[in-house]
Write a protein that holds these residues in place. Structure first.
Motif, mmCIF file in Angstrom:
data_model
loop_
_atom_site.group_PDB
_atom_site.id
_atom_site.type_symbol
_atom_site.label_atom_id
_atom_site.label_comp_id
_atom_site.label_asym_id
_atom_site.label_seq_id
_atom_site.Cartn_x
_atom_site.Cartn_y
_atom_site.Cartn_z
ATOM 1 N N GLY A 91 0.800 -1.210 0.000
ATOM 2 C CA GLY A 91 0.000 0.000 0.000
ATOM 3 C C GLY A 91 0.838 1.267 0.000
ATOM 4 O O GLY A 91 0.289 2.366 0.094
ATOM 5 N N ARG A 92 2.145 1.120 -0.077
ATOM 6 C CA ARG A 92 3.084 2.238 -0.074
ATOM 7 C C ARG A 92 2.941 3.089 1.182
ATOM 8 O O ARG A 92 2.847 4.304 1.130
ATOM 9 N N PHE A 93 2.939 2.421 2.315
ATOM 10 C CA PHE A 93 3.033 3.136 3.575
ATOM 11 C C PHE A 93 3.782 2.240 4.552
ATOM 12 O O PHE A 93 4.168 1.132 4.227
ATOM 13 N N GLY A 94 4.030 2.755 5.743
ATOM 14 C CA GLY A 94 4.860 2.019 6.674
ATOM 15 C C GLY A 94 6.331 2.283 6.427
ATOM 16 O O GLY A 94 6.736 3.332 5.917
ATOM 17 N N ALA A 95 7.182 1.316 6.774
ATOM 18 C CA ALA A 95 8.626 1.513 6.784
ATOM 19 C C ALA A 95 9.212 1.835 5.414
ATOM 20 O O ALA A 95 10.255 2.492 5.320
ATOM 21 N N CYS A 96 8.567 1.371 4.340
ATOM 22 C CA CYS A 96 9.121 1.661 3.014
ATOM 23 C C CYS A 96 9.196 3.164 2.748
ATOM 24 O O CYS A 96 9.993 3.616 1.921
ATOM 25 N N LEU A 97 8.391 3.947 3.467
ATOM 26 C CA LEU A 97 8.412 5.400 3.256
ATOM 27 C C LEU A 97 9.676 6.052 3.819
ATOM 28 O O LEU A 97 9.956 7.208 3.516
ATOM 29 N N MET A 98 10.446 5.322 4.618
ATOM 30 C CA MET A 98 11.722 5.897 5.056
ATOM 31 C C MET A 98 12.668 6.087 3.881
ATOM 32 O O MET A 98 13.635 6.843 3.959
#
Length: 321
Positions: A91-98
């Protein structure tokens, strides 16, 4: 703490501590914007202060979800960019947004313009092959410049590939010293530390270096720890003499919820770790686990389970230690 810190859990935890800030489960912006808001966002005023934790990446959606959350009465809006599960990555949220600090900063700025309550961010020290010393400091500078009121740092990396969400909570090594250095570099920015903290003594040690401590799994799995927080960390009085007294105070809430159609297990599942090293604790857990899931289970199941636990002035003596 998805599927853990729901409204029933928070009401119970508030019985144990009056002073701590409680957080919701992480809710996606899509759920807030398009779902059943009363069910997802509603809470009992007794739970306050409560912060709403959001997951999302679109600044406009984050701003609108934050505005809705403020309207429900939440005292803080928190953006989670630390969760490493596959579901949140898709969903392109969480830790990948770092990996996208500029986008996170846009989201923070949008939320900051939309609400009057504090906007905070929860993150890891880095993801995958990032150099934490560089990635965390750069990330903190971006969200601070965007107007974030605080940064909550889980002091582990998140490995988006190769580790499960469960492994991501334990396998990457903790680096508390890095979070302490981040605070030293930003004395005017509120830094809260998270990750692997299991006791109030550890919390006090961290508070010599940072502004706050977030306790997750330890508080949920052994909620008796919360009964000493107001006294040990805030210099106040414990709400109840013992964990059993706090559990008995939960009964009126349970009865109200049962009358509205809620199942007993939805509430008592948050209490299974309430007693540690107390005679009868195992029987307490077993009774709630077996009887609490039955279709006709009511508050008497909890009362019967509590009767199996030693009732004495010393039943929670370890809490005061």
């Amino acid at each position: 703490m998805m599927d853990w810190t729901d409204r029933h859990c928070r009401f119970f935890h508030r019985l144990l501590t009056r002073r701590t800030l409680l957080y919701t489960e992480m809710l996606t912006t899509g759920a807030v914007l398009h779902g059943d808001r009363a069910r997802l966002l509603g809470f009992d005023a007794f739970e306050q202060p409560v912060a709403l934790q959001l997951g999302g990446c679109d600044p406009r959606e984050l701003a609108e979800a934050a505005r809705i959350g403020e309207g429900f009465g939440y005292v803080e809006i928190n953006l989670n960019v630390g969760c490493p599960s596959d579901r949140v990555q898709e969903g392109r949220f969480g830790a990948c947004l770092m990996l996208e600090p500029a986008l996170v900063a846009e989201g923070v700025a949008a939320m900051r313009r939309a609400v009057g309550v504090p906007v905070t961010v929860k993150c890891r020290i880095g993801v995958d092959d990032q150099d934490p010393e560089r990635s965390l400091f750069t990330f903190a500078e971006r969200v601070k410049a965007a107007g974030a009121d605080a940064l909550i740092v889980h002091a582990r990396k998140a490995w988006l590939k190769g580790l499960s969400p469960r492994e991501n909570r334990d396998v990457p090594p903790l680096d508390y010293a890095l979070v302490h250095r981040l605070k030293a570099a930003h004395p005017d920015f509120e830094i809260i530390i998270n990750g692997g903290i299991t006791s109030l003594e550890q919390s006090r040690e961290h508070l010599a270096h940072v502004d706050g401590v977030m306790m997750g799994r330890a508080a949920y799995q052994e909620p008796w720890r919360l009964l000493a927080v107001d006294r040990v960390l805030f210099g106040g009085e414990a709400p109840f003499r013992s964990a059993k007294d706090a559990a008995l105070a939960f009964v009126p809430y349970i009865e109200r919820q049962l009358a509205e159609g809620m199942k007993l297990h939805a509430m008592t599942r948050h209490m299974l770790g309430l007693f540690r090293a107390v005679p009868g604790a195992r029987a307490f857990r077993r009774h709630l686990s077996v009887e609490g899931v039955k279709a006709n289970a009511d508050a008497r199941v909890l009362a019967d389970a509590l009767a199996m636990v030693l009732d004495s002035d010393a039943d929670m003596a370890h809490i005061a230690a």
